[in-house]
Design a protein around this motif. Structure first.
Motif, mmCIF file in Angstrom:
data_model
loop_
_atom_site.group_PDB
_atom_site.id
_atom_site.type_symbol
_atom_site.label_atom_id
_atom_site.label_comp_id
_atom_site.label_asym_id
_atom_site.label_seq_id
_atom_site.Cartn_x
_atom_site.Cartn_y
_atom_site.Cartn_z
ATOM 1 N N PRO A 1 32.751 -87.862 -61.968
ATOM 2 C CA PRO A 1 32.319 -88.605 -60.803
ATOM 3 C C PRO A 1 33.160 -89.612 -60.119
ATOM 4 O O PRO A 1 33.203 -89.762 -58.783
ATOM 5 C CB PRO A 1 30.950 -89.147 -61.081
ATOM 6 C CG PRO A 1 30.671 -88.432 -62.347
ATOM 7 C CD PRO A 1 32.095 -88.051 -63.057
ATOM 8 N N TYR B 1 24.792 -84.948 -55.156
ATOM 9 C CA TYR B 1 26.296 -84.798 -55.539
ATOM 10 C C TYR B 1 26.857 -83.313 -54.753
ATOM 11 O O TYR B 1 27.976 -83.332 -54.311
ATOM 12 C CB TYR B 1 26.279 -84.685 -56.914
ATOM 13 C CG TYR B 1 27.670 -84.662 -57.535
ATOM 14 C CD1 TYR B 1 28.180 -86.116 -57.799
ATOM 15 C CD2 TYR B 1 28.161 -83.622 -58.012
ATOM 16 C CE1 TYR B 1 29.336 -86.111 -58.384
ATOM 17 C CE2 TYR B 1 29.460 -83.609 -58.760
ATOM 18 C CZ TYR B 1 30.130 -85.127 -59.040
ATOM 19 O OH TYR B 1 31.164 -85.113 -59.424
ATOM 20 N N GLN C 1 27.712 -90.713 -56.666
ATOM 21 C CA GLN C 1 28.551 -90.801 -57.637
ATOM 22 C C GLN C 1 28.094 -91.698 -58.743
ATOM 23 O O GLN C 1 28.034 -91.420 -59.944
ATOM 24 C CB GLN C 1 29.861 -91.374 -57.153
ATOM 25 C CG GLN C 1 30.749 -90.604 -56.048
ATOM 26 C CD GLN C 1 30.408 -88.983 -56.072
ATOM 27 O OE1 GLN C 1 30.492 -88.531 -57.150
ATOM 28 N NE2 GLN C 1 30.111 -88.330 -54.994
#
Length: 133
Positions: free
Chosen positions: A117, A56, A22
């Motif tokens: 995010p 991610y 993140q």
């Protein structure tokens, strides 16, 4: 990279990968806004974006897959999960359009993308902490 990180998630290190992904995603987004004015720098940030995505994507897709499997109806879960992505994208498009209407440059409007995010990080943290199945 995806197979290695997926294996790490299977071994219980998903929260660590998510915690790393993140802030890296936010840094790449902010870096694109502040520094990507020439072709070599744009290519460099695209490279970093690809690296960040290898962290991610496995983390968020693991959360989606496991949450879907544990829901009472996987089809409806996926429907609402996809709708959430679509609604979020639409909201950010509207906010960006509004910012542009008021004369805020497109680069600064990209900063609003950092919200994504942050939300993904909060949802992932809840999942990996066991608060949400």
């Amino acid at each position: 990279g995806l197979i290695f990180l997926g294996n790490m998630i299977d071994k219980g290190h998903g929260k660590l990968i998510s915690i790393a992904a993140q802030p890296l995603a936010m840094l790449v987004l902010i870096g694109r806004v502040l520094f990507a004015y020439t072709v070599p720098v744009i290519i460099l940030f695209d490279f970093f974006y690809a690296v960040v995505n290898s962290f991610y994507l496995p983390a968020i897709l693991t959360v989606l897959y496991n949450s879907s499997r544990s829901s009472s109806n996987a089809l409806w879960y996926q429907f609402f999960a996809e709708s959430g992505w679509d609604i979020g994208a639409f909201m950010m498009a509207c906010i960006t359009a509004l910012a542009l209407y008021f004369g805020i440059g497109i680069r600064i409007a990209l900063v609003f993308a950092v919200i994504g995010p942050i939300i993904v990080g909060l949802v992932s943290k809840r999942h990996f902490d066991g608060s949400v199945s």
